[in-house]
Design a protein around this motif. Structure first.
Motif, PDB file in Angstrom:
ATOM      1  N   LYS A 115      52.255  35.531  34.961  1.00  0.00           N
ATOM      2  CA  LYS A 115      51.050  36.354  35.162  1.00  0.00           C
ATOM      3  C   LYS A 115      51.204  37.277  36.369  1.00  0.00           C
ATOM      4  O   LYS A 115      50.935  38.470  36.278  1.00  0.00           O
ATOM      5  CB  LYS A 115      49.846  35.434  35.381  1.00  0.00           C
ATOM      6  CG  LYS A 115      48.652  36.125  36.020  1.00  0.00           C
ATOM      7  CD  LYS A 115      47.589  35.126  36.435  1.00  0.00           C
ATOM      8  CE  LYS A 115      46.540  35.711  37.336  1.00  0.00           C
ATOM      9  NZ  LYS A 115      46.770  35.601  38.766  1.00  0.00           N
ATOM     10  N   VAL A 141      50.971  41.370  36.201  1.00  0.00           N
ATOM     11  CA  VAL A 141      49.891  42.192  36.765  1.00  0.00           C
ATOM     12  C   VAL A 141      50.404  43.192  37.803  1.00  0.00           C
ATOM     13  O   VAL A 141      49.676  44.083  38.223  1.00  0.00           O
ATOM     14  CB  VAL A 141      48.743  41.329  37.360  1.00  0.00           C
ATOM     15  CG1 VAL A 141      48.099  40.481  36.278  1.00  0.00           C
ATOM     16  CG2 VAL A 141      49.213  40.489  38.536  1.00  0.00           C
ATOM     17  N   SER A 190      43.839  37.254  29.728  1.00  0.00           N
ATOM     18  CA  SER A 190      42.852  38.335  29.825  1.00  0.00           C
ATOM     19  C   SER A 190      43.210  39.335  30.925  1.00  0.00           C
ATOM     20  O   SER A 190      42.895  40.513  30.803  1.00  0.00           O
ATOM     21  CB  SER A 190      41.448  37.765  30.004  1.00  0.00           C
ATOM     22  OG  SER A 190      41.366  37.004  31.161  1.00  0.00           O
ATOM     23  N   ASP A 191      43.897  38.911  32.002  1.00  0.00           N
ATOM     24  CA  ASP A 191      44.259  39.873  33.058  1.00  0.00           C
ATOM     25  C   ASP A 191      45.222  40.951  32.538  1.00  0.00           C
ATOM     26  O   ASP A 191      45.091  42.125  32.899  1.00  0.00           O
ATOM     27  CB  ASP A 191      44.916  39.157  34.250  1.00  0.00           C
ATOM     28  CG  ASP A 191      43.878  38.682  35.280  1.00  0.00           C
ATOM     29  OD1 ASP A 191      42.677  38.660  34.957  1.00  0.00           O
ATOM     30  OD2 ASP A 191      44.279  38.323  36.413  1.00  0.00           O
ATOM     31  N   THR A 192      46.179  40.559  31.689  1.00  0.00           N
ATOM     32  CA  THR A 192      47.109  41.584  31.168  1.00  0.00           C
ATOM     33  C   THR A 192      46.374  42.488  30.172  1.00  0.00           C
ATOM     34  O   THR A 192      46.591  43.693  30.153  1.00  0.00           O
ATOM     35  CB  THR A 192      48.367  40.968  30.513  1.00  0.00           C
ATOM     36  OG1 THR A 192      47.958  39.993  29.571  1.00  0.00           O
ATOM     37  CG2 THR A 192      49.284  40.331  31.516  1.00  0.00           C
ATOM     38  N   THR A 210      43.274  43.400  30.282  1.00  0.00           N
ATOM     39  CA  THR A 210      42.463  44.359  31.051  1.00  0.00           C
ATOM     40  C   THR A 210      43.335  45.501  31.567  1.00  0.00           C
ATOM     41  O   THR A 210      42.967  46.673  31.483  1.00  0.00           O
ATOM     42  CB  THR A 210      41.772  43.637  32.230  1.00  0.00           C
ATOM     43  OG1 THR A 210      41.008  42.567  31.696  1.00  0.00           O
ATOM     44  CG2 THR A 210      40.872  44.565  33.026  1.00  0.00           C
ATOM     45  N   THR A 235      37.992  46.352  35.437  1.00  0.00           N
ATOM     46  CA  THR A 235      39.169  46.385  36.314  1.00  0.00           C
ATOM     47  C   THR A 235      38.865  45.703  37.648  1.00  0.00           C
ATOM     48  O   THR A 235      39.711  45.011  38.215  1.00  0.00           O
ATOM     49  CB  THR A 235      39.598  47.849  36.551  1.00  0.00           C
ATOM     50  OG1 THR A 235      39.727  48.467  35.288  1.00  0.00           O
ATOM     51  CG2 THR A 235      40.920  47.938  37.287  1.00  0.00           C
ATOM     52  N   ILE A 284      39.661  41.988  38.358  1.00  0.00           N
ATOM     53  CA  ILE A 284      40.968  41.382  38.612  1.00  0.00           C
ATOM     54  C   ILE A 284      41.516  41.853  39.948  1.00  0.00           C
ATOM     55  O   ILE A 284      41.409  43.015  40.315  1.00  0.00           O
ATOM     56  CB  ILE A 284      41.985  41.633  37.481  1.00  0.00           C
ATOM     57  CG1 ILE A 284      42.215  43.093  37.263  1.00  0.00           C
ATOM     58  CG2 ILE A 284      41.591  40.951  36.210  1.00  0.00           C
ATOM     59  CD1 ILE A 284      43.375  43.312  36.327  1.00  0.00           C
ATOM     60  N   SER A 295      44.070  44.821  40.499  1.00  0.00           N
ATOM     61  CA  SER A 295      43.733  46.235  40.329  1.00  0.00           C
ATOM     62  C   SER A 295      44.191  47.026  41.552  1.00  0.00           C
ATOM     63  O   SER A 295      44.372  48.233  41.473  1.00  0.00           O
ATOM     64  CB  SER A 295      42.236  46.406  40.104  1.00  0.00           C
ATOM     65  OG  SER A 295      41.527  45.854  41.185  1.00  0.00           O
ATOM     66  N   GLY A 300      38.912  39.387  41.630  1.00  0.00           N
ATOM     67  CA  GLY A 300      39.857  38.280  41.489  1.00  0.00           C
ATOM     68  C   GLY A 300      39.178  36.961  41.732  1.00  0.00           C
ATOM     69  O   GLY A 300      37.952  36.882  41.749  1.00  0.00           O
ATOM     70  N   ARG A 337      41.999  33.746  32.330  1.00  0.00           N
ATOM     71  CA  ARG A 337      42.611  34.886  33.015  1.00  0.00           C
ATOM     72  C   ARG A 337      44.109  34.660  33.192  1.00  0.00           C
ATOM     73  O   ARG A 337      44.866  35.612  33.324  1.00  0.00           O
ATOM     74  CB  ARG A 337      41.993  35.061  34.409  1.00  0.00           C
ATOM     75  CG  ARG A 337      40.606  35.623  34.411  1.00  0.00           C
ATOM     76  CD  ARG A 337      40.164  35.936  35.826  1.00  0.00           C
ATOM     77  NE  ARG A 337      41.293  36.519  36.520  1.00  0.00           N
ATOM     78  CZ  ARG A 337      41.516  36.406  37.821  1.00  0.00           C
ATOM     79  NH1 ARG A 337      40.689  35.748  38.578  1.00  0.00           N
ATOM     80  NH2 ARG A 337      42.566  36.963  38.371  1.00  0.00           N
ATOM     81  N   GLY A 338      44.522  33.390  33.259  1.00  0.00           N
ATOM     82  CA  GLY A 338      45.912  33.150  33.668  1.00  0.00           C
ATOM     83  C   GLY A 338      46.699  32.156  32.845  1.00  0.00           C
ATOM     84  O   GLY A 338      47.879  31.955  33.132  1.00  0.00           O
TER      85      GLY A 338
END
Ligand code: EPU
Length: 438
Positions: free
Chosen positions: A22, A26, A48-50, A52, A92, A95, A98, A119, A403-404
């Motif tokens: 992750k 990011v 979900s972070d990637t 976004t 954005t 996270i 960003s 975050g 998210r991760g």
């Protein structure tokens, strides 16, 4: 709301495949903004972070072509700034990473505009070292209305020497990205050495950059005019692997944790061995087995190659089940990163927190309860505690975990865990210490 329901007490057996890292993804996705041409990324985690970040790039005009769920081709040849709609900024902002858009936009356009980063919610997370480094490279930076604006004097950053007052993963990455296309040579001293720093350097180099020394505490970058396309496969996720290793320690059983770089896991493996867990290393896997009782131990988190702070909550959950006294000390985040302790106490854990340390008196068994994921790794700790506990555990606010961790439910179920995701109203008593935020 969606939550995880776990019937604990079942040992874990089988093989789990670890996804791409992750914290490399990011950094690398924003860095792709600087690439003119097609950049193919393999071993991307489906989290979900990637998602976004890929959406953010799409809005900026990148062509994003999913070849398969873990491979994407990005063409940022025609990306633009100032085109992101307000609702995309809202996403954005959630996270942390960003902030890498600042380095990438400065490198590509000579100016940047992005939100102040969000975050995981475990306290104050300053970015002064990022801003210091980018200013030293010649960016004029101002903050207004929750946005960071930066402009390179003369339209392009200029290489220089930057000394980081604090070892920071994020600042190291941001400055590295921005310096890749700066005029002349940049030297960054006292940098972080995490595996994903090396991964980003390898990615940038494979797109034509000249970055040396990643993995040591000095990184030297000779700026190039622009980056070109190429193919890059991300490293496996050290923390996802460590989380499954910790889960086997807590729940018992024997699991092959596959698609890993065992060297990245050494500090986790040796800590688990101290706790009476067998860890055997292969070329690209580790075998983890726990049959006997856990032994207590002490640990302190430090920047890599020290024990990772992102494994601290998970190891605390394991040590809750190790009869005897253990002390866990947080050495990276000054706020202790212990907001989740109240949730473990709901499951019968005996923990007291003082300053930067948690003092644990291990119990024979935790008991299932309704708990919340206070943040990503705290959420993983609740999953581990739930797998080891007697009875049923319900974990709320799982959006943090997702998210991760790619398909955490599917991966644990394949190991024999009784874990499912259900959609029902929240029940957990809100613990003011465990405040959920973007
Ligand atoms: N710090 C400063 N000033 C700065 C930057 C950091 O004082 O400008 C301090 C922080 O307050 C902290 C320490 O330096 O005390 C280390 O922070 P760092 O910058 O290394 O953290 P980060 O880049 O914000 C990344 C990971 C975190 C992980 C830390 C430490 C990403 C997106 N996040 O955060 O990962 O905890 O490094 O290893 O890479 C997670 O994955 O769950 C996670 C939180």
């Amino acid at each position: 709301m969606e939550k995880y329901v776990i019937q604990g007490g079942k040992p874990l057996r089988g093989t789990v495949e670890i996804s791409g890292a992750k914290n490399a993804a990011v950094a690398i996705i924003p860095a792709a903004i600087m690439v003119r041409g097609v950049c193919r990324l393999e071993n991307l985690p489906q989290i979900s972070d990637t998602d976004t970040l890929l959406h953010t790039l799409t809005y900026m005009g990148a062509k994003v072509n999913m070849i398969n769920p873990s491979t994407v081709e990005l063409d940022c040849t025609h990306v633009q700034m100032d085109v992101l709609p307000e609702d995309m900024w809202v996403r954005t902002r959630k996270i942390r990473a960003s902030y890498y858009l600042i380095g990438a936009m400065l490198g590509r356009f000579g100016r940047a505009r992005t939100t102040m980063p969000g975050g995981c919610n475990f306290g104050v997370r300053p970015i002064d070292q990022h801003l210091k480094g980018l200013s030293a490279l010649g960016a004029d930076i101002s903050l207004s209305g929750g946005f960071i604006n930066a402009t390179a004097k003369n339209g392009r950053l200029t290489g220089t020497t930057v000394y980081l007052d604090k070892v920071s993963v994020g600042a190291t990455i941001n400055i590295m990205i921005a310096a890749a296309t700066a005029e002349g040579r940049t030297v960054i001293e006292n940098v972080a050495r995490e595996p994903h720093i090396v991964d980003l350097a390898n990615f940038l180099n494979s797109m034509g950059a000249d970055v040396r020394g990643a993995g040591t505490d000095v990184i030297k970058i000779r700026g190039v005019k622009q980056l070109h396309g190429g193919t890059y496969a991300l490293i496996p996720d050290q923390i996802e692997a460590g989380t499954y290793m910790a889960a086997v320690a807590a729940a018992g059983g024997a699991v092959r944790v596959a698609n890993v770089i065992p060297k990245h896991l050494e500090c986790i493996s040796s800590k688990l061995r101290e706790m009476n867990v067998e860890v055997e290393e292969g070329d690209d896997y580790v075998l983890v087995r726990r049959d006997g009782p856990l032994h207590p131990t002490n640990l302190k988190t430090k920047p890599y190659p020290g024990f990772p702070t992102d494994m601290q909550p998970q190891m605390t959950a394991v040590l809750c089940c190790a009869p005897g006294v253990s002390v866990v000390t947080e050495g990276v985040w000054n706020n202790g990163r212990f907001k989740y302790v109240g949730e473990l106490k709901k499951m019968g854990a005996r923990i007291e927190v003082e300053d930067q340390s948690a003092f644990l008196q291990g119990v024979d068994r935790l008991t299932g309860a309704v708990v919340r994921a206070c943040d990503l790794r705290a959420g993983a700790a609740m999953v581990i505690a739930g797998l080891a506990a007697r009875g049923e555990t319900k974990i709320e606010d799982i959006v943090y975990i997702e998210r991760g961790y790619q398909d955490i439910v599917g991966k644990f179920r394949a190991l024999g865990a009784d874990m499912r995701c259900v959609d029902e109203p929240d029940e957990a008593q809100a613990d003011p210490a465990c405040v959920s935020a973007g």
